[in-house]
Design a protein around this motif. Structure first.
Motif, mmCIF file in Angstrom:
data_model
loop_
_atom_site.group_PDB
_atom_site.id
_atom_site.type_symbol
_atom_site.label_atom_id
_atom_site.label_comp_id
_atom_site.label_asym_id
_atom_site.label_seq_id
_atom_site.Cartn_x
_atom_site.Cartn_y
_atom_site.Cartn_z
ATOM 1 N N ASP A 34 0.440 -1.511 -0.058
ATOM 2 C CA ASP A 34 -0.037 0.076 -0.195
ATOM 3 C C ASP A 34 1.068 0.982 -0.077
ATOM 4 O O ASP A 34 0.380 2.156 -0.633
ATOM 5 C CB ASP A 34 -0.919 0.199 1.076
ATOM 6 N N ASP A 90 -12.017 -1.003 5.065
ATOM 7 C CA ASP A 90 -11.640 0.576 4.068
ATOM 8 C C ASP A 90 -10.582 -0.407 2.864
ATOM 9 O O ASP A 90 -10.131 -0.086 1.881
ATOM 10 C CB ASP A 90 -10.561 0.267 4.381
ATOM 11 N N SER A 92 -9.071 -3.391 2.148
ATOM 12 C CA SER A 92 -7.989 -4.154 1.898
ATOM 13 C C SER A 92 -8.116 -5.587 1.416
ATOM 14 O O SER A 92 -6.762 -5.758 1.828
ATOM 15 C CB SER A 92 -8.322 -3.695 3.311
#
Length: 107
Positions: A34, A90, A92
């Protein structure tokens, strides 16, 4: 085993439909991937970490689908569709789903 996105394959005619088969893979985004993707977004370029994660998830999903087709005695999986989704609050997590129709081929 033949895996194809098309409804037919040149290797033979469908002689029997065995059913829908699928495979799924869910991979979490790594914090460093990320971070480097964020840097890539700022300076431009490709996000290699995400590309590798996508390939890995796709390969796992296709392998699971193929394994399921093999258990049914299939010669091929036709009409294969790949779907990519993000999961989690989120976004992810990455989910890749492969689905198609397991078939027996004849002459």
């Amino acid at each position: 085993m033949i895996i194809a996105t098309t409804p037919e394959v040149a290797e033979g005619r469908v002689s029997r439909t065995l059913g829908v088969v699928s495979g799924e893979a869910i991979i979490g985004a790594h914090i460093f991937r990320d971070l480097f993707a964020g840097i890539t977004n700022i300076i431009g370029g490709r996000a290699g970490g995400y590309e590798r994660a996508l390939r890995e998830a796709r390969d796992i999903a296709l392998k699971e689908m193929q394994d399921e087709a093999s258990r049914l005695g299939a010669d091929a999986v036709i009409g294969v569709d790949l779907d990519y989704e993000t999961l989690g609050p989120d976004g992810s997590m990455l989910m890749v789903t492969a689905a198609g129709t397991a078939v027996k081929l004849g002459a």
